[in-house]
Each structure stands twice: as C-alpha cells, then as structure tokens.
Design a protein around this motif. Structure first.
Motif, PDB file in Angstrom:
ATOM      1  N   SER A   1     -88.066  20.976 -34.597  1.00 13.12           N
ATOM      2  CA  SER A   1     -89.306  20.893 -35.358  1.00 13.12           C
ATOM      3  C   SER A   1     -89.583  22.239 -35.996  1.00 13.12           C
ATOM      4  O   SER A   1     -89.336  23.289 -35.371  1.00 13.12           O
TER       5      SER A   1
ATOM      6  N   VAL B   1     -99.051   7.278 -24.469  1.00 12.24           N
ATOM      7  CA  VAL B   1     -98.542   8.567 -24.000  1.00 12.24           C
ATOM      8  C   VAL B   1     -98.261   8.578 -22.492  1.00 12.24           C
ATOM      9  O   VAL B   1     -97.162   8.973 -22.091  1.00 12.24           O
TER      10      VAL B   1
ATOM     11  N   VAL C   1     -95.442   7.801 -35.413  1.00 12.08           N
ATOM     12  CA  VAL C   1     -95.753   8.425 -34.127  1.00 12.08           C
ATOM     13  C   VAL C   1     -95.074   7.646 -32.991  1.00 12.08           C
ATOM     14  O   VAL C   1     -94.453   8.233 -32.107  1.00 12.08           O
TER      15      VAL C   1
ATOM     16  N   LEU D   1     -92.008   8.797 -30.378  1.00 13.17           N
ATOM     17  CA  LEU D   1     -92.014   8.734 -28.915  1.00 13.17           C
ATOM     18  C   LEU D   1     -90.747   8.042 -28.418  1.00 13.17           C
ATOM     19  O   LEU D   1     -90.128   8.462 -27.438  1.00 13.17           O
TER      20      LEU D   1
ATOM     21  N   SER E   1     -90.523  16.946 -23.237  1.00 15.33           N
ATOM     22  CA  SER E   1     -91.762  17.263 -23.920  1.00 15.33           C
ATOM     23  C   SER E   1     -91.956  16.262 -25.036  1.00 15.33           C
ATOM     24  O   SER E   1     -91.081  16.073 -25.876  1.00 15.33           O
ATOM     25  N   MET E   2     -93.094  15.598 -25.041  1.00 16.18           N
ATOM     26  CA  MET E   2     -93.340  14.607 -26.082  1.00 16.18           C
ATOM     27  C   MET E   2     -94.033  15.255 -27.269  1.00 16.18           C
ATOM     28  O   MET E   2     -94.725  16.266 -27.121  1.00 16.18           O
ATOM     29  N   MET E   3     -93.852  14.630 -28.421  1.00 17.63           N
ATOM     30  CA  MET E   3     -94.433  15.205 -29.622  1.00 17.63           C
ATOM     31  C   MET E   3     -94.817  14.096 -30.597  1.00 17.63           C
ATOM     32  O   MET E   3     -94.279  12.993 -30.525  1.00 17.63           O
ATOM     33  N   PRO E   4     -95.744  14.373 -31.516  1.00 21.24           N
ATOM     34  CA  PRO E   4     -96.125  13.384 -32.524  1.00 21.24           C
ATOM     35  C   PRO E   4     -95.244  13.540 -33.757  1.00 21.24           C
ATOM     36  O   PRO E   4     -95.409  14.490 -34.508  1.00 21.24           O
ATOM     37  N   MET E   5     -94.278  12.643 -33.952  1.00 23.21           N
ATOM     38  CA  MET E   5     -93.403  12.746 -35.108  1.00 23.21           C
ATOM     39  C   MET E   5     -94.146  12.255 -36.339  1.00 23.21           C
ATOM     40  O   MET E   5     -94.802  11.214 -36.308  1.00 23.21           O
TER      41      MET E   5
ATOM     42  N   VAL F   1     -87.538  21.011 -29.620  1.00 23.78           N
ATOM     43  CA  VAL F   1     -88.601  20.509 -28.768  1.00 23.78           C
ATOM     44  C   VAL F   1     -87.985  20.270 -27.389  1.00 23.78           C
ATOM     45  O   VAL F   1     -87.010  19.528 -27.255  1.00 23.78           O
ATOM     46  N   PRO F   2     -88.522  20.928 -26.357  1.00 25.93           N
ATOM     47  CA  PRO F   2     -87.838  20.886 -25.064  1.00 25.93           C
ATOM     48  C   PRO F   2     -87.702  19.486 -24.465  1.00 25.93           C
ATOM     49  O   PRO F   2     -88.442  18.558 -24.804  1.00 25.93           O
TER      50      PRO F   2
END
Lengths: 356, 348
Positions: free
Chosen positions: B258, B289, B239, B243, B199-203, B195-196
């Motif tokens: 991921s 976010v 989540v 973050l 860049s945020m993501m939902p874990m 994941v760059p």
C-alpha cells in the motif's frame, strides 16, 4: 472519525518530559538542538570511564550519572545495566520522574524537511504520543489524527477512537540504521527519502526498534524498555534496542497500547565502523532467527495486567525457551527480573494496572 | 524509483465506465495508457461509450456480459462491480484498475505519476509481510532492510496486490467528507510498504493493481449494498473484496503493498446527499471485521479458488444470520469461482 481539530499548538510538556542521552564522548551536538531542547530537563548517562569529565553546554538543566553513580544507586542490581554500550541509557529511564522520555544519540542532529525548515523532532514525538494509535485496522492514509488526514472509507467506526500511544519511533536521514553486512555491501548508501508519514504498527506485527530517536510514555510502558545486557563482558552488542522493542511490542499488543513509527526524522551523521559492528552483531544475526519466532509466538496470560507482571512473565518464557539457544539468555532473563526489581524500588508508587 | 521494466503484453488496464464520454479521461491518461491494452466495461445505465482514437481498447457492454456468463449471472457485474468482468475475461498477468473520475497525479517535480510503472514495480518486487521494515519497502532504490531485520525473512514473498492512493479527494466515507467538505489530501507520502500479515485494511477500488495469476479468483464482486449507488460513497464492494483478498494472501503467503502511486481524484457526487442514505455499509463493517479477524483457513486450501470457497462457506455460516446481504455475498463468491474456472477452461 477523527474529530475535526483546528491546528492547535503542540504543548511543550517541559515539566513532563525528560531527554535521556547516553554518551561516552562529548555533548557538542546539543548546541544544534538548543532551540528545541533547552526548555527540558536532560538526563545524561555517561558510559565508559567515570573519571572522564563530560562537558555539558551552558544553559541546560541536567543530571548526569556515570558508572560510579549507577553502582552507588543500584548496588548489586547495577549488574543489569550494560557497560561500554549505549544500552546503559535505560538507567536514565529508571531514574526519571517524568511521564515522557525522549532519547537520542549524541551523533544525531537536526534534520531539514523538504521545504528546508529545521525539524523539531521533539515536537513531532509529542504529537505522536498525545494522539491515539490504531493497531487493529490499517489506515491506508497513515495516522488519521494528523492534520489533513482522516480514516478512509471502510474503516470501522467502532475502531476510530484508537488506543493510547505508548511509543513513538522516529527515523533518520543520511546514515541509515543498517546492520554491519549491509553497511559493508553499501557503504555509500544514504537515506535521502523523506517520507511524510506516521503510522501505527499493527497488532501482532514486530519491528526492529532503533533507540537513536525514540520517545515513549514512561507511565504506560517504561518498565518494558529495558535495553538488555550488552557491551563489556557480553557476547553481543547492537541488539539492545532490538531486544527492548520486541519485548515492548509483545506487551503493548497484550495491553492494548499503540506503537507509532515514521516522523520525525533526525540527521544521523556518524557511520560506525562496520567491522567493529560485525563483531558485535555477529551472534545476534544468528540468534535473531530463534528470537523472532519466540516473540512472534509469545503470549501473555490474562492475569498480567501491569507492564511489570507482563515483563516478569516474559522473562520466565525467555529462560524456558531461549536458555537452550545460549546461556546468555539465562543471564538476560535474570537481568530482566533485576531490572524490574530496580525499577519498582526507584518508582515505588507507579504500580497501577495499565491499558484497557 | 528505478522501475522494473514493463512489458506491454503483460498488462491490461480495466476501467468500469460510469459516464458515456470518456474522452477527457482517456486524453489525460494517454501518455501513460496508450501503450497498453484497455478493457472498458460499460455500466448498463450508460449509453454508448465514447473513446478517442489511438487506443487499443475493447469495450464490453451488458450483452457481452450476458454472452459470457449467462443472463442469470449478469447482475454480478452491475454498478461498481462491472470492472470484475474485465478481470474475468482478461488473459494478462497484471491488471491495473482505476475509477473513471481520476486524473494522473503529478510528482513534486511536476512529472506525471506513471501509475503503471509504479504498480508494476510494486508487484514485481517482493513483499515483506512477516516483519515490519521501518524504512518501508526495502526493495525500492535507496532503501534496504534495517538493522535487526531477520536475514531469513529478507527474500520476501511475491506481491499479489498493489493498493495506490489518492491526492485531492481522498477515499473517505460520506460522513467524513460531509463533516469536512473542504478537506483535500495534499500530502504526497513518498513510500510504499507491505501491509503486515494478519493486519486487515480497507482496500479502495479507486486505484489498484494485482497479479491476476496469483489472486485473480479472490478479486471478486460479492458484497452489494441494497442501495448501492454510482459514487464510491455508496459502495462497499471493494472494501469487502479487500478483506477477502488479504485473507487469501495471508493464507497463501503472498504480499499486499500500500502506498505510491497516487492518482488525482476529482469531485463527483455530493457527500451530503450520500449521507441521506442509510449507513448500510458502515453497519456491515462492524460485523464483517470481527469475522475476518478470527477467520482461519484450513491447510487444505492451497489455491486462491479453494480459499474463496472456504471463506464463502464461513460467511454464510457465521454472518448469514446477521444480514441477508452477507448471504448474497457468499453465494456471489461461489458463483464467481465457478465462472472463473469456466472462463479459464475455455482458454485451453
């Protein structure tokens, strides 16, 4: 959330899409693509010796441009179009009158998916372009707009509409798009892994864009798809699509447009000579170390609301910051401006602010 | 895949138990888990946990938790946050944690997906957050960096977190699953990718693994919904944790991957019933976010602990006035770091 859609057929867009193919050899590969390409108009950009006659298989609707045509149409501005390099393909983008472009190399064939069916690459590109992108938050199940997928738990609802997709970057089975050093070390490596995913490249992230299997919305991002000065008389080759990709991504990020990568796959059949490639790429391998920090740090002013203004601003920054790396970048910056002038001349009405 | 070799002694498998009879769950996972030490942390509402023979397993109950952290801090580990107690007391380098309603998935060839081998392969090969590789993880067999990938970035950074995926019931939120009750994830995407940066993501806590030595302090129980329930649709703890840990990884130049491995996720709970509860978590994300998006940590934060403390202060300052749950989250984060340090110091 992505709206629950029944599986509707993908529109053909046959009057809205041009297929741009650079070639120096022949177009035999089109026979294999006939079932998928025949409805569309082709723009053939013939590189190399203009006196050579390139045969286009029967039954295709096309226009063909050789170097004489490019010189005639652009006059002195033709200097921005590369010669003896597939970078010349971007001339095709400029003369097209359609909304969408699909470009493919003449050594790329129809691939098969894991069930053994032929992959209609063009249809997948259209699907990618017609559905939104999601650059502001990573969806772990990849493109949420694909059938059978959606946004995962935790994905902010306010971001689920996405943004318009400007570019669809496809991949390749068989011969992977490696650089010369990697090719020399791993001459037998083939890409056999079919990854059934399309995903948006997040905002602020750069990637190496490959021009072998690429589609884009010309109205949204066309002027940014200049493939640079490569080939004859130039110190570098095989960085045309890379250059376009970095410029394009900075501009898409600025204008709120999306870039997808992943499906579709094509079958890349020809491995180019790694020693020839090494000579072409050599300078690029060094320069890239300066180029990447440049593009990563590049910002565009708020006042730049069109692709053209973004691109002109970028060319100024290229001159200011990369001119000292090599004089080539001064020439390239000038060529970027020439390209925009030529683009605007050939596409006079299309000067609307982009993206929101 | 040619997996990196797995040393039994470097892995703990941590399960938060929401059901008392773990027999069928453990039997399904036996071929994959039996080599390893397991930590099962029992949710307080569950009566005694039943585990079949043949496993090297330690079960922690609420009284164990109180013994270690004290009764005033025990609430940090209630509900879905029980597993974090397992992270706290583990002394292994790698943790793998899955929900107790998952079964092993099968590859296209019909073999069981060995999530331990895949997760460790992800964690033991570098991540590449600074530039996107279009052929996904270049360290997987049969893949590499593509033309145009800067050479100076090809050594990558250590991978701290590996987020797996789910076949059958994907980790959708309640509104999505309620709207599409028959939707099942049947697509096996044979890739893992970094994941760059930024860049945020939902874990999703359903299927994760991490390097405890690198980011243990940032894998924390903090955000607890007022109406947190016993199904994933009614939680956001993972989540929020995601973050935080992504922010920490970005700052410390660590990687997050991921993709594979997949688990097979089974039916549990009713999306419609969960829907009736207030969409608390959904609303919170709209504030959380933008906060994380603009959060920048100071250069003086050089460890995961430092980063967490700095993030907690920023949460209190900038999100505290929005919702009381953020204030509690910030306080929980600070408590967690204190506990983490305290338990670590006991080991010496």
């Amino acid at each position: 959330m992505a709206s629950p859609s029944p599986v509707t057929p993908t529109p053909l867009l046959k009057d809205e899409l041009d297929i741009v193919i650079p070639t120096i050899r022949n177009l035999d590969f089109l026979e294999m693509w006939r079932p998928f390409f025949q409805p569309y108009h082709l723009i053939i950009v013939q590189d190399g010796d203009p006196s050579k006659v390139i045969n286009v298989p029967q039954g295709f609707d096309y226009e063909l441009y050789n170097r004489n045509d490019i010189n005639r149409i652009l006059g002195p501005k033709a200097s921005c179009i590369s010669f003896k390099d597939s970078a010349c393909r971007c001339f095709g983008y400029m003369v097209s009158k359609k909304k969408y472009i699909f470009t493919i190399d003449d050594d790329c064939f129809v691939a098969k998916d894991p069930t053994g069916n032929d992959i209609n690459a063009l249809e997948q590109h259209i699907k990618n372009l017609l559905s939104p992108s999601t650059p502001y938050f990573f969806n772990t199940l990849y493109d949420p707009y694909r059938e059978g997928a959606d946004f995962v738990r935790g994905y902010p609802f306010s971001l689920r509409e996405g943004v318009p997709t400007a570019v669809s970057h496809g991949l390749w089975l068989n011969i992977p798009d490696y650089d010369a050093p990697t090719q020399l070390v791993k001459p037998r490596e083939r890409n056999t892994r079919f990854v059934d995913a399309v995903l948006t490249i997040p905002k602020g992230t750069l990637f190496p864009m490959c021009g072998m299997n690429l589609a884009f919305d010309r109205e949204l991002i066309g002027p940014a798809m200049y493939f640079g000065l490569m080939g004859d008389g130039q110190p570098i080759g095989r960085y045309d699509d890379m250059w376009a990709g970095w410029c394009m991504k900075v501009i898409c990020d600025h204008l709120g447009l999306g870039v997808k990568t992943g499906l579709p796959y094509i079958w890349h059949s020809k491995a180019s000579n790694p020693f020839v490639n090494l000579k072409k790429e050599y300078k690029g391998i060094y320069w890239q170390e300066e180029l990447i920090p440049f593009f990563q740090a590049a910002t565009l002013p708020k006042e730049c609301t069109t692709v053209q203004s973004c691109y002109k601003e970028l060319s100024k920054q290229v001159k200011a910051k990369l001119g000292k790396v090599d004089d080539y970048f001064n020439k390239l910056a000038d060529a970027m401006l020439t390209w925009i002038e030529a683009w605007d001349e050939l596409n006079p009405s299309a000067q609307l602010p982009n993206g929101k | 895949m040619s997996p990196a070799s797995v040393n039994d002694n470097e892995v703990d498998i941590v399960i938060g138990a929401f059901r008392s009879d773990l027999t069928s769950f453990m039997e399904e996972w036996r071929p994959i888990f039996s080599r390893f030490h397991l930590i099962v942390v029992k949710d307080p509402d569950v009566k005694e946990v039943k585990i079949p023979e043949g496993f090297d397993v330690r079960v922690y109950t609420e009284s164990d938790i109180v013994k270690v952290v004290g009764s005033s801090k025990a609430s940090l580990f209630s509900g879905y946050s029980s597993r974090y107690f397992g992270y706290l007391v583990s002394n292994k380098k790698y943790i793998i944690s899955i929900d107790d309603d998952c079964s092993p998935a099968k590859t296209k060839d019909g073999d069981l997906v060995d999530i331990v081998a895949y997760h460790l392969n992800n964690l033991k090969t570098p991540a590449t957050p600074f530039f996107f590789n279009t052929l996904y993880d270049p360290y997987q067999k049969g893949s590499d960096f593509v033309r145009g990938y800067p050479f100076s970035l090809r050594s990558g950074v250590p991978c701290a977190l590996s987020c797996g995926l789910w076949l059958n019931l994907a980790d959708y939120d309640a509104p999505t699953q309620a709207l599409k009750p028959d939707m099942r994830n049947t697509r096996y995407v044979d890739a893992v990718l970094t994941v760059p940066l930024k860049s945020m993501m939902p874990m999703s806590g359903v299927n994760i693994a991490f390097d405890r030595e690198l980011v243990g302090p940032a894998m924390l129980p903090a955000l607890k919904l007022v109406k947190e329930g016993k199904v994933r649709w009614e939680t956001m703890e993972d989540v929020w944790c995601g973050l935080v840990v992504k922010t920490v990884c970005d700052h410390l130049k660590l990687g997050v991957k991921s993709g594979i491995p997949y688990v097979w996720r089974n039916e549990k709970g009713s999306a419609i019933d969960s829907l009736k509860k207030e969409w608390e978590g959904v609303k919170l994300m709209e504030d959380a976010v933008p906060f994380f998006e603009t959060l920048r940590l100071s250069r003086s934060s050089v460890t995961a602990e430092d980063c967490v403390v700095e993030i907690a202060a920023a949460v209190k300052e900038r999100l505290g006035s929005t919702h009381a749950v953020f204030v509690s989250a910030a306080e929980a984060m600070v408590e967690w770091v204190k506990l983490w340090k305290a338990v670590r110091s006991l080991d010496h």
